[in-house]
Scaffold this motif. Structure first.
Motif, short mmCIF file in Angstrom:
data_model
loop_
_atom_site.label_atom_id
_atom_site.label_comp_id
_atom_site.label_asym_id
_atom_site.label_seq_id
_atom_site.Cartn_x
_atom_site.Cartn_y
_atom_site.Cartn_z
N ASP A 1 130.69 75.73 -8.68
CA ASP A 1 130.97 75.73 -7.24
C ASP A 1 129.74 75.33 -6.45
O ASP A 1 129.82 74.58 -5.49
CB ASP A 1 131.45 77.12 -6.79
N ALA A 2 128.59 75.87 -6.86
CA ALA A 2 127.33 75.54 -6.18
C ALA A 2 127.01 74.07 -6.32
O ALA A 2 126.58 73.41 -5.37
CB ALA A 2 126.19 76.40 -6.73
N SER B 1 129.18 71.65 -6.89
CA SER B 1 130.17 70.90 -6.11
C SER B 1 129.83 70.92 -4.63
O SER B 1 129.93 69.91 -3.94
CB SER B 1 131.57 71.49 -6.32
N ASP B 2 129.40 72.09 -4.14
CA ASP B 2 129.03 72.21 -2.74
C ASP B 2 127.82 71.35 -2.41
O ASP B 2 127.78 70.68 -1.38
CB ASP B 2 128.74 73.68 -2.41
N PHE C 1 128.91 67.77 -2.36
CA PHE C 1 129.69 67.51 -1.15
C PHE C 1 128.76 67.28 0.04
O PHE C 1 128.93 66.31 0.81
CB PHE C 1 130.62 68.70 -0.88
N ARG C 2 127.76 68.14 0.18
CA ARG C 2 126.82 68.02 1.31
C ARG C 2 125.96 66.77 1.18
O ARG C 2 125.67 66.11 2.18
CB ARG C 2 125.96 69.28 1.40
N HIS D 1 135.69 63.72 3.56
CA HIS D 1 134.84 64.16 4.66
C HIS D 1 135.40 63.78 6.03
O HIS D 1 135.30 64.56 6.98
CB HIS D 1 133.44 63.56 4.50
#
Length: 200
Positions: free
Chosen positions: A4-5, A7-8, A11-12, A53
Motif C-alpha cells: 500500500d505504501a 502504491s501510494d 501514485f503521488r 488522476h
C-alpha cells in the motif's frame, strides 16, 4: 501495508510527474495543442495512469487554475462586499501583475469543463458564500449581483492579462471599480450618450 505504501508513493510520484510535464508543455505550446497521449508519452506513463488522476486535460487545467487563485479566495473570506470592492480589485490586479509567466499562461488558458464547475463558476460560488444575502436584496437578487461582479471582473482581469498589463495598475483599479459600481454611465465617453433611467 508495504505494498500500500509503495502504491501510494507511486501514485503521488505519477501525479507530480503529470503536473511537471503538463507545465513544461504549456510553456512550450498553446494549451489547445496539448493532448493526453503526448503528455503521457513525455511523462513515461500510460494513458490509463493519467486518467487515474484527472478526468481530462481540462480537469487538470482547472485544478491548477484554482490552486493559483487560492490567495484571492482567502482574501474574499476576510472581506466585506461591496465595502471592500476596491481592496478586492487591487489585490487581484497586483496578484496578476506579479504572477509568473507560466501562471499567467495557466490562468488565461481556456478549457471546457464538462466534469464540473469552471474556475470562474467556482469563484462565483465562493464569493456568494462569503457575501451571503446583500443588504436590500433578496437571495435571488444577491446571486445576480454576485454573478454580475464575478463575470465582469473575471472578463476584465483576463483581458488585462492578455493585453500584457497595457493599462497602468492604478488606472486599471480605478477603471474597474468605476465600471462595476457605475457601469458605462461612469465613463465620460458614455455619460451623455446613454439615456438616464429614473426610478418609477
Amino acid at each position: 501495508m508495504k505494498n500500500d505504501a509503495k502504491s501510494d508513493l507511486r501514485f503521488r510520484k505519477n501525479e507530480s510527474q503529470i503536473r511537471t510535464v503538463f507545465k513544461e508543455m504549456l510553456s512550450e505550446m498553446d494549451y489547445a495543442k496539448i493532448t493526453v497521449c503526448a503528455l503521457a508519452d513525455r511523462a513515461q506513463i500510460n494513458r490509463k495512469t493519467f486518467y487515474l488522476h484527472y478526468a481530462s486535460l481540462d480537469h487538470l487545467l482547472a485544478v491548477l487554475q484554482l490552486e493559483i487563485m487560492e490567495p484571492s479566495f482567502a482574501l474574499m473570506e476576510h472581506s466585506k462586499f461591496p465595502d471592500d470592492l476596491e481592496k478586492l480589485v487591487r489585490h487581484s490586479f497586483l496578484f496578476l501583475l506579479n504572477a509568473s509567466e507560466l501562471e499567467k499562461k495557466i490562468l488565461s488558458a481556456k478549457g471546457n469543463f464538462p466534469e464540473g464547475m469552471s474556475p470562474e463558476d467556482y469563484a462565483r460560488e465562493k464569493f456568494y458564500k462569503v457575501c451571503g444575502r446583500l443588504p436590500g436584496c433578496t437571495p435571488a437578487e444577491s446571486r445576480i449581483v454576485v454573478a454580475f461582479f464575478s463575470s465582469c471582473f473575471w472578463g476584465i482581469s483576463m483581458q488585462w492579462l492578455l493585453d500584457g498589463h497595457a493599462v497602468p495598475l492604478e488606472d486599471m483599479v480605478a477603471l474597474t471599480v468605476n465600471l462595476i459600481s457605475s457601469g458605462l454611465h461612469g465613463l465620460p465617453a458614455f455619460r451623455n450618450a446613454l439615456p438616464n433611467r429614473t426610478a418609477p
